[in-house]
Write an enzyme that holds these catalytic residues in place. Structure first.
Site, PDB file in Angstrom:
ATOM      1  N   PRO A  13       0.793  -1.231   0.000  1.00 18.00           N
ATOM      2  CA  PRO A  13       0.000   0.000   0.000  1.00 18.00           C
ATOM      3  C   PRO A  13       0.827   1.283   0.000  1.00 18.00           C
ATOM      4  O   PRO A  13       1.893   1.353   0.621  1.00 18.00           O
ATOM      5  CB  PRO A  13      -0.813  -0.103   1.300  1.00 18.00           C
ATOM      6  CG  PRO A  13      -0.089  -1.091   2.138  1.00 18.00           C
ATOM      7  CD  PRO A  13       0.551  -2.061   1.189  1.00 18.00           C
ATOM      8  N   ASN A  14       0.288   2.234  -0.717  1.00  9.95           N
ATOM      9  CA  ASN A  14       0.829   3.600  -0.816  1.00  9.95           C
ATOM     10  C   ASN A  14       2.088   3.716  -1.668  1.00  9.95           C
ATOM     11  O   ASN A  14       2.569   4.819  -1.910  1.00  9.95           O
ATOM     12  CB  ASN A  14       1.079   4.209   0.579  1.00  9.95           C
ATOM     13  CG  ASN A  14      -0.202   4.291   1.390  1.00  9.95           C
ATOM     14  OD1 ASN A  14      -1.182   4.863   0.928  1.00  9.95           O
ATOM     15  ND2 ASN A  14      -0.215   3.691   2.562  1.00  9.95           N
ATOM     16  N   ARG A  21       4.982  11.117  -2.381  1.00  9.85           N
ATOM     17  CA  ARG A  21       4.765  10.712  -0.990  1.00  9.85           C
ATOM     18  C   ARG A  21       6.054  10.899  -0.176  1.00  9.85           C
ATOM     19  O   ARG A  21       7.059  10.228  -0.439  1.00  9.85           O
ATOM     20  CB  ARG A  21       4.376   9.228  -0.980  1.00  9.85           C
ATOM     21  CG  ARG A  21       4.281   8.623   0.375  1.00  9.85           C
ATOM     22  CD  ARG A  21       4.237   7.099   0.287  1.00  9.85           C
ATOM     23  NE  ARG A  21       4.102   6.556   1.618  1.00  9.85           N
ATOM     24  CZ  ARG A  21       4.389   5.323   1.950  1.00  9.85           C
ATOM     25  NH1 ARG A  21       4.826   4.471   1.042  1.00  9.85           N
ATOM     26  NH2 ARG A  21       4.240   4.916   3.189  1.00  9.85           N
ATOM     27  N   TYR A  26      11.279   8.772   0.977  1.00 10.94           N
ATOM     28  CA  TYR A  26      11.224   7.748  -0.073  1.00 10.94           C
ATOM     29  C   TYR A  26      11.846   8.176  -1.401  1.00 10.94           C
ATOM     30  O   TYR A  26      11.911   7.375  -2.331  1.00 10.94           O
ATOM     31  CB  TYR A  26       9.765   7.324  -0.292  1.00 10.94           C
ATOM     32  CG  TYR A  26       9.151   6.709   0.951  1.00 10.94           C
ATOM     33  CD1 TYR A  26       9.641   5.519   1.469  1.00 10.94           C
ATOM     34  CD2 TYR A  26       8.105   7.338   1.626  1.00 10.94           C
ATOM     35  CE1 TYR A  26       9.102   4.959   2.617  1.00 10.94           C
ATOM     36  CE2 TYR A  26       7.552   6.784   2.773  1.00 10.94           C
ATOM     37  CZ  TYR A  26       8.059   5.594   3.264  1.00 10.94           C
ATOM     38  OH  TYR A  26       7.531   5.033   4.396  1.00 10.94           O
ATOM     39  N   ASN A  77       8.051  -5.645  -1.450  1.00 10.39           N
ATOM     40  CA  ASN A  77       8.048  -4.528  -0.503  1.00 10.39           C
ATOM     41  C   ASN A  77       6.613  -4.465   0.027  1.00 10.39           C
ATOM     42  O   ASN A  77       5.728  -3.895  -0.623  1.00 10.39           O
ATOM     43  CB  ASN A  77       8.435  -3.213  -1.191  1.00 10.39           C
ATOM     44  CG  ASN A  77       8.475  -2.065  -0.184  1.00 10.39           C
ATOM     45  OD1 ASN A  77       8.016  -2.211   0.953  1.00 10.39           O
ATOM     46  ND2 ASN A  77       9.007  -0.925  -0.606  1.00 10.39           N
ATOM     47  N   ALA A  80       3.445  -0.896   4.578  1.00 11.11           N
ATOM     48  CA  ALA A  80       2.965  -0.896   5.974  1.00 11.11           C
ATOM     49  C   ALA A  80       2.559  -2.290   6.450  1.00 11.11           C
ATOM     50  O   ALA A  80       2.628  -2.585   7.656  1.00 11.11           O
ATOM     51  CB  ALA A  80       1.793   0.067   6.112  1.00 11.11           C
ATOM     52  N   ASP A  90       2.174 -15.741   6.349  1.00 11.53           N
ATOM     53  CA  ASP A  90       1.734 -17.127   6.134  1.00 11.53           C
ATOM     54  C   ASP A  90       1.747 -17.491   4.653  1.00 11.53           C
ATOM     55  O   ASP A  90       2.149 -18.597   4.272  1.00 11.53           O
ATOM     56  CB  ASP A  90       0.322 -17.344   6.698  1.00 11.53           C
ATOM     57  CG  ASP A  90       0.317 -17.430   8.226  1.00 11.53           C
ATOM     58  OD1 ASP A  90       1.407 -17.490   8.832  1.00 11.53           O
ATOM     59  OD2 ASP A  90      -0.787 -17.438   8.805  1.00 11.53           O
ATOM     60  N   GLU A 101      12.847  -9.477   0.799  1.00 13.43           N
ATOM     61  CA  GLU A 101      12.046  -8.350   1.311  1.00 13.43           C
ATOM     62  C   GLU A 101      12.847  -7.068   1.084  1.00 13.43           C
ATOM     63  O   GLU A 101      14.033  -7.011   1.399  1.00 13.43           O
ATOM     64  CB  GLU A 101      11.806  -8.582   2.811  1.00 13.43           C
ATOM     65  CG  GLU A 101      11.073  -7.464   3.520  1.00 13.43           C
ATOM     66  CD  GLU A 101      10.978  -7.722   5.037  1.00 13.43           C
ATOM     67  OE1 GLU A 101      11.256  -8.861   5.494  1.00 13.43           O
ATOM     68  OE2 GLU A 101      10.646  -6.769   5.764  1.00 13.43           O
ATOM     69  N   HIS A 103      12.882  -2.698   1.386  1.00 15.33           N
ATOM     70  CA  HIS A 103      12.322  -1.413   1.829  1.00 15.33           C
ATOM     71  C   HIS A 103      13.192  -0.296   1.298  1.00 15.33           C
ATOM     72  O   HIS A 103      14.432  -0.386   1.364  1.00 15.33           O
ATOM     73  CB  HIS A 103      12.265  -1.336   3.359  1.00 15.33           C
ATOM     74  CG  HIS A 103      11.441  -2.430   3.946  1.00 15.33           C
ATOM     75  ND1 HIS A 103      10.069  -2.407   3.906  1.00 15.33           N
ATOM     76  CD2 HIS A 103      11.790  -3.598   4.522  1.00 15.33           C
ATOM     77  CE1 HIS A 103       9.607  -3.513   4.463  1.00 15.33           C
ATOM     78  NE2 HIS A 103      10.630  -4.262   4.831  1.00 15.33           N
ATOM     79  N   ARG A 110      13.954   4.353  11.814  1.00 12.37           N
ATOM     80  CA  ARG A 110      12.704   5.119  11.888  1.00 12.37           C
ATOM     81  C   ARG A 110      11.929   4.793  13.170  1.00 12.37           C
ATOM     82  O   ARG A 110      12.500   4.313  14.138  1.00 12.37           O
ATOM     83  CB  ARG A 110      11.891   4.860  10.610  1.00 12.37           C
ATOM     84  CG  ARG A 110      12.663   5.269   9.348  1.00 12.37           C
ATOM     85  CD  ARG A 110      11.870   5.061   8.096  1.00 12.37           C
ATOM     86  NE  ARG A 110      10.654   5.873   8.100  1.00 12.37           N
ATOM     87  CZ  ARG A 110       9.624   5.680   7.268  1.00 12.37           C
ATOM     88  NH1 ARG A 110       9.677   4.710   6.370  1.00 12.37           N
ATOM     89  NH2 ARG A 110       8.559   6.446   7.338  1.00 12.37           N
ATOM     90  N   ARG A 114       8.196   0.424  13.231  1.00  7.19           N
ATOM     91  CA  ARG A 114       8.671  -0.073  11.930  1.00  7.19           C
ATOM     92  C   ARG A 114       9.854  -1.031  12.091  1.00  7.19           C
ATOM     93  O   ARG A 114      10.327  -1.622  11.121  1.00  7.19           O
ATOM     94  CB  ARG A 114       9.105   1.088  11.026  1.00  7.19           C
ATOM     95  CG  ARG A 114       7.972   1.967  10.591  1.00  7.19           C
ATOM     96  CD  ARG A 114       8.448   3.031   9.608  1.00  7.19           C
ATOM     97  NE  ARG A 114       7.564   4.181   9.651  1.00  7.19           N
ATOM     98  CZ  ARG A 114       6.451   4.297   8.926  1.00  7.19           C
ATOM     99  NH1 ARG A 114       6.089   3.340   8.086  1.00  7.19           N
ATOM    100  NH2 ARG A 114       5.689   5.370   9.030  1.00  7.19           N
TER     101      ARG A 114
HETATM  102  C1  DQA Z   1       8.499   0.956   3.384  1.00  8.37           C
HETATM  103  C2  DQA Z   1       8.675   1.150   4.896  1.00  8.37           C
HETATM  104  C3  DQA Z   1       7.361   0.916   5.625  1.00  8.37           C
HETATM  105  O1  DQA Z   1       7.531   1.121   7.019  1.00  8.37           O
HETATM  106  C4  DQA Z   1       6.319   1.894   5.141  1.00  8.37           C
HETATM  107  O2  DQA Z   1       5.068   1.642   5.758  1.00  8.37           O
HETATM  108  C5  DQA Z   1       6.184   1.926   3.660  1.00  8.37           C
HETATM  109  C6  DQA Z   1       7.380   1.817   2.839  1.00  8.37           C
HETATM  110  C7  DQA Z   1       9.776   1.315   2.613  1.00  8.37           C
HETATM  111  O3  DQA Z   1       9.866   0.941   1.448  1.00  8.37           O
HETATM  112  O4  DQA Z   1      10.666   1.996   3.135  1.00  8.37           O
HETATM  113  O5  DQA Z   1       5.099   2.139   3.131  1.00  8.37           O
HETATM  114  O6  DQA Z   1       8.221  -0.412   3.134  1.00  8.37           O
END
Ligand code: DQA
Length: 161
Positions: A13-14, A21, A26, A77, A80, A90, A101, A103, A110, A114
């Site tokens: 998300p986002n 953003r 980011y 990624n 959140a 799972d 994974e 980020h 942070r 997180r």
């Molecule tokens: C994120 C880090 C997460 O804590 C955050 O909620 C994101 C982006 C990152 O790419 O740094 O949406 O995954």
């Protein structure tokens, strides 16, 4: 090219908002810019990418289940959902695939909430804090991890012959 291996690159998300953003966290690159960098990597390495983004947890779970049948590995990624989702953990654990994974930000620098990732328990490795370059590094790692892997369905057919 039907014989190309497929790596799923899943975004939570986002991340569709990247570019505008919180750019101080980011960066200014958009998700389309990141996809283009990943696509260039894939061309160079003769690999097929399936690059997707969703704001919905269940949709990400569906895609991870789909990857189990058709992909050799998952770069994710979870945004959140990293910090909240047992469902994604799972699904990744059930997929039986290498998982990297990613980020963009260094989540350990942070807010405290997180610092914990549910997803990391199912990840082969984690890359964070290197911005969009982290995706390309994750793909480099995946190329090694997936090695001689074939998608599950194709592997079964090969065995029947
Ligand atoms: C994120 C880090 C997460 O804590 C955050 O909620 C994101 C982006 C990152 O790419 O740094 O949406 O995954």
């Amino acid at each position: 090219m039907p014989d190309r291996k497929t790596i799923f690159v899943l975004n939570g998300p986002n991340l569709n908002m990247l570019g505008t953003r919180e750019p101080e966290i980011y960066g200014r690159e958009t998700l389309a810019d990141i996809e283009a960098a990943c696509a260039a990597w894939a061309d160079e390495h003769g690999v097929r990418l399936d690059f997707r983004q969703s704001n919905r947890e269940g949709e990400l779970v569906d895609w991870i289940q789909e990857a189990r049948k058709s992909a050799v590995g998952i770069v994710i990624n979870p945004a959140a959902y990293t910090h909240t989702s047992v469902a994604i953990l799972d699904a990744l654990a059930a997929a039986g695939l290498p998982v990297v994974e990613v980020h963009l930000s260094n989540i350990h620098k942070r807010e405290r909430f997180r610092h914990h990732s549910y997803v990391s328990r199912a990840a082969t490795g984690v890359i964070c804090g290197l911005g969009s370059h982290g995706y390309v590094l994750a793909l480099d790692a995946m190329a090694r991890l997936a090695g001689g892997r074939r998608p599950a369905r194709r592997a079964k057919k090969a065995r029947r012959r």
